[in-house]
Write an enzyme that holds these catalytic residues in place. Structure first.
Site, short mmCIF file in Angstrom:
data_model
loop_
_atom_site.label_atom_id
_atom_site.label_comp_id
_atom_site.label_asym_id
_atom_site.label_seq_id
_atom_site.Cartn_x
_atom_site.Cartn_y
_atom_site.Cartn_z
N HIS B 34 5.28 5.92 4.05
CA HIS B 34 4.18 6.59 4.42
C HIS B 34 4.48 8.11 4.50
O HIS B 34 3.45 8.82 4.06
CB HIS B 34 3.71 5.90 5.87
CG HIS B 34 2.48 6.49 6.21
ND1 HIS B 34 1.33 6.13 6.04
CD2 HIS B 34 2.23 7.62 7.19
CE1 HIS B 34 0.31 6.85 6.61
NE2 HIS B 34 0.94 7.73 7.29
N HIS B 80 -6.46 4.72 5.97
CA HIS B 80 -6.03 3.93 7.17
C HIS B 80 -5.93 2.65 7.19
O HIS B 80 -6.77 1.79 7.96
CB HIS B 80 -6.72 4.71 8.50
CG HIS B 80 -5.79 5.24 9.53
ND1 HIS B 80 -6.31 5.44 10.81
CD2 HIS B 80 -4.58 5.66 9.54
CE1 HIS B 80 -5.26 5.81 11.55
NE2 HIS B 80 -3.91 5.90 10.68
#
Lengths: 226, 721
Positions: B34, B80
């Site tokens: 990430h 998200h």
């Protein structure tokens, strides 16, 4: 000629309102942070829309306890024109300057759409340039915009000519399709729709002239020729 | 959720000792997929990132474009996905918050939000319905409270997102070029943490997002507070105006660990910080927790000692936290203390730069015969089929969604949501047009052509408003990159996007890679999402009302490319067939011609032809204008095709133009001169949507009936199932 635009923590239409007052209507506008005092020489006060205090507890209820509201109440008594738009309307209601209450929309959703208003009182400082029952295309954007009063208060409002704007159609379940009201003296007006979003032809897909009359009414009232 | 054994060894050899537990937490966060992009970074370099309008500065989280007259536009995209799949309200809301702070970091005011939402089949799947409904509310509650209009996006449903969600948020900012934050820091400067308090929410969020979704780890999801975010925006813009900010970074994935190490690394300095100085939500938080908490609404600011007082005064005015947590050093170390005790002391370049991987790739076996078509059931009633498509979740009007978003605040929205691309007015008299597009159905069948198709579609949408594409944002969402077949689809998509961007000279100004989008049921379809920004120098094309007698022109060829179409997948439940492909030369010619016609003010409206093909695109024009249309299918440009292909093919590079009869001649002259494939295929009028082929009626549908289905079906599905 000075117009005060009050800024609460979480206000978000203050800059839009300021732009319309200064750039579109050439008024001398000034921001007032909610902890400051309003200048004595002010000619009108506007409480803009937004989410003061993030709508915590209930829309407008915390801002209604801001230090500046005392000054607003004094000015209201003096007959100075005061306009609350959207969250500004909610704050005026919560601070007791206007009757009624604003509840969640019947759909329980936030609603952003264009609608039509009908002018029901053309005697206020913000409606004196309208013909009675004139239509105004205007956008709404709120989650707690359903105006509610009990039947007795509604009767009083009608009797005292305190209903300023009604929706042309049922929009959110408001009592009597009310979209805006004034105090008994008529100088304090609150409305859920956003006139500052409707006065420029570039962003108004229908007709920007009717909503402009809200500001032109104010200009007439406080004696500025545009 | 920690370092792989070889990464642990690598860290140990780089620092020459055993790492402390805090150091391990910091590095695990920063080296996660990430934060580090370790699988994708070496490949992302192929995208063109430079262009005449692109401004590059060190340490920016958003792309910056010069729009003239001393003004800049900033843009960024984030997703998200994992958090939204577990807790859709908070996940989606904090997704908005994060991308907004990236825009703010450059010193620009956020002026627009876009969201791309993807869920499982909401017709069958209650869970998907719940995810969808709550993600929309999360975005609405957050964006509306901030007073930033959500002006565009897309919503799509596909079985591949079962028990999962893709929540992508793009944001655009605007400001003066002179106000851009030029990130810099020197020894002795102060490091300030501003905004919300640090709590135990979102601990390990970036590692959570760097693995398949198997557990519902709700504590890894952050808690949104849009009110604090609004205060931060105003406080920071006030501090920016007073020139109090030397450098700034948003706290996102990896929390303080990433913000501190990346800031120090980008500015080539060291930072020494004390966790005791961080304002926390609860007492007794361990240094490890403080360093990796992903609590929202926090910004890291570097300022000087002399400016601190003014910064504190601003924070006091807005009543937001403002803690001096550290100082800038010259040693390129990230030094974390608690009081006098050291918990971590690492070289910033080691922390901020994970070793990049070179993962193997292999063409997936399923692709070998997926473009072959199977025999389909013949259709007897095309009116019924069209009505069914208009009411299908992917094609039905999304008014239930964007009607909950304040899309007017900021008084810039000239073309509102629900059209092709939205248009904002800028302070220099120009206009910005923007759109995001994805198409996993096509990307699954052909990752390269599918990705190019998304890019071209987003371009077509901004072109329909009269804008020239000036920048692109890419968001590449795939499954586990360690699966060579999945990694191959990633590379193919990326190569396609690169080729298109280079050929059309549209620089990539920002992007994001999101991998490990899988559940135990399997990976998602490849889902690159492309955002395109376009600039209009003078007058945008604001769609005018179409009336009786207006002519309908179709630009571009319709081809037998039904793979991934709504017609194949929704009506025939068939996944496969030939994926639509973009012919670069023709695409460019069509784009240029449409822009030309708009500039000469010859059009009443221009509409992109995409999902659901010609039949749906024409119906949309009829329904939005409440007017009928008579279309002659035999006139459709391209090869001779069967009726179902003509109606529902999703070939790219096509535009539906409406023109007043009196301008028809001039329009045809220009299109002929430009050697564009086009035809007048219909005339507006009446109250039915009619398609004929050689005078034989194919479709006859009342506009009001179609409109009712199109407008209400998504809302009804969400509310009543």
């Amino acid at each position: 000629m000075k117009v005060g635009v009050i800024v609460f923590p979480g206000s978000n239409c203050d800059r839009d309102m300021y732009h319309v007052l200064t750039d579109v209507f050439n008024l001398d506008a000034q921001y007032y942070w909610h902890e400051k005092s309003l200048s004595k020489n002010i000619d009108a006060v506007i409480l803009p829309g937004g989410f003061s205090y993030g709508d915590r507890l209930r829309a407008g209820v915390i801002a209604a306890h801001s230090p500046i509201i005392k000054d607003v109440q004094k000015m209201a008594k003096k007959g100075i024109p005061i306009l609350g738009v959207c969250n500004g309307f909610q704050i005026l209601v919560e601070s007791g300057l206007l009757p009624g209450v604003l509840l969640k929309n019947e759909s329980l959703n936030f609603m952003c759409e264009w609608t039509n208003l009908i002018v029901e009182n053309n005697k206020t400082p913000f409606t004196n340039q309208f013909k009675l029952h004139q239509k105004i295309p205007i956008p709404i954007a709120n989650g707690e915009g359903r105006y509610f009063v009990d039947d007795d208060t509604l009767k009083q409002l009608k009797k005292k000519n305190q209903i300023v704007f009604r929706y042309d159609e049922i929009v959110n379940g408001s009592s009597n399709r009310i979209a805006g009201v004034c105090n008994e003296d008529g100088n304090v007006v609150g409305m859920m729709p956003h006139p500052e979003r409707a006065v420029e032809s570039e962003i108004n897909p229908i007709d920007n002239k009717p909503s402009s009359l809200i500001f032109e009414s104010l200009l007439t009232k406080i004696g500025v020729s545009n | 959720m920690s370092l792989e054994p070889q990464e642990f060894e690598e860290l140990q050899s780089k620092i020459g000792r055993k790492p402390t537990s805090t150091e391990l937490q910091i590095v695990a966060a920063e080296w996660s997929e990430h934060c580090s992009y370790k699988s994708s970074k070496r490949h992302l370099k192929m995208l063109p990132m430079k262009g005449p309008l692109v401004i590059t500065e060190k340490g920016y989280d958003s792309g910056v474009l010069d729009v003239g007259d001393g003004y800049v536009v900033t843009a960024h995209i984030e997703s998200h996905n994992h958090p939204s799949a577990v807790e859709p309200y908070g996940g989606a809301a904090t997704g908005v918050g994060g991308v907004i702070r990236d825009i703010l970091s450059a010193g620009t005011r956020p002026i627009a939000i876009f969201d791309g939402l993807r869920f499982g089949n909401i017709e069958k799947d209650q869970q998907a319905r719940w995810l969808f409904k709550n993600a929309v509310t999360g975005i609405a509650d957050y964006g509306n409270c901030l007073g930033i209009p959500t002006i565009g996006g897309e919503v799509e449903f596909d079985d591949c997102y079962e028990n999962y969600a893709l929540v992508d948020v793009a944001a655009v900012g605007f400001g003066k070029k002179e106000n851009l934050i030029k990130n810099h820091a020197k020894k002795g400067d102060l490091v300030v943490l501003l905004g919300g308090s640090t709590g135990r929410d979102g601990i390990g969020g970036s590692q959570f997002a760097s693995d398949s979704l198997e557990s519902e780890d709700r504590s890894a999801v952050q808690i949104p507070d849009p009110f604090i975010e609004k205060l931060i925006i105003e406080a920071i813009l006030e501090a920016r105006n007073q020139k109090l900010i030397h450098a700034m970074k948003d706290l996102g994935g990896g929390g303080l660990s990433c913000a501190i190490s990346e800031t120090a690394d980008a500015l080539e300095v060291g930072i020494e910080m004390d966790v005791e100085k961080v304002h926390t939500r609860e007492s007794n938080m361990h240094p490890d927790e403080i360093m990796v908490s992903e609590s929202q609404e926090r910004m890291l600011i570097v300022t000087s000692k002399t400016k601190l007082k003014k910064l504190q005064d601003i924070c006091k005015k807005f009543r937001i936290g403002c803690s001096v947590i550290g100082t800038v050093k010259s040693d390129n170390q990230m030094h974390v203390r608690k009081g006098k005790k050291t918990f971590a002391n690492l070289p910033t370049d080691v922390v901020a730069n994970a070793t990049l991987l070179d993962l193997p790739s292999k063409k997936p076996a399923y692709l070998n015969d997926i473009e072959k078509e199977k025999k389909l059931k013949p259709i007897s009633n095309y009116s019924k089929i069209l009505l069914k498509l208009l009411g299908s979740p992917n094609i039905a009007s999304k008014i239930w969604v964007y009607g909950q978003y304040d899309h007017e605040v900021g008084i810039r929205t000239v073309v509102k949501p629900g059209r092709d691309a939205s248009v904002l007015r800028l302070d220099n008299g120009k206009f910005l047009s923007a759109k995001i597009d994805g198409n996993p159905k096509q990307c699954y069948i052909n990752p390269r052509e599918g990705a190019i198709g998304c890019f071209e579609e987003a371009c077509r949408n901004v072109v329909c408003t009269g804008a020239k594409p000036i920048g692109m944002l890419d968001h590449l969402q795939f499954g586990n990159p360690k699966d060579p077949e999945i990694f191959w689809t990633f590379l193919e998509s990326l190569k396609g996007l690169t080729d298109f961007a280079k050929d059309f000279k549209i620089p990539c100004i920002g992007g994001k890679v999101s991998l490990y989008n899988e559940t135990p049921a399997g990976p998602i379809k490849p889902t690159p999402l492309i955002g395109v920004l376009g600039l209009i120098d003078k007058t945008p094309l604001i769609p005018q009302r179409i009336t009786n007698g207006d002519c309908l022109i179709l630009v571009g060829d319709t081809k037998d490319e039904m793979g991934g179409s709504e017609y194949f997948e929704y009506i025939h439940k068939f996944i496969g067939g030939k994926c639509p492909a973009v012919d670069f030369a023709k695409s460019k010619k069509n784009m240029k011609s449409v822009l030309d016609l708009i500039k000469k003010q010859l059009l009443k409206s221009a509409h992109d032809c995409s999902k659901g093909g010609l039949a749906v695109a024409i119906s949309e024009l009829c329904m939005t204008n409440q007017v009928g249309c008579k279309v002659s299918l035999e006139k459709v440009p391209g090869q001779k095709l069967d009726v179902d292909r003509l109606l529902f093919s999703e070939s790219h590079s096509r535009y539906l133009l409406t023109v007043d009869k009196k301008n028809l001649k001039k329009l045809e002259e220009i299109l002929k001169n430009n050697k564009v494939s086009y035809k007048q295929i219909g005339v507006f009028g009446g109250s039915e949507i009619k398609f004929n082929k050689n005078s034989k009626p194919i479709i006859d549908l009342r506009v009001d009936k179609a409109q009712k289905t199109w407008v209400n079906s998504l809302r009804d599905l969400v509310l009543y199932g």
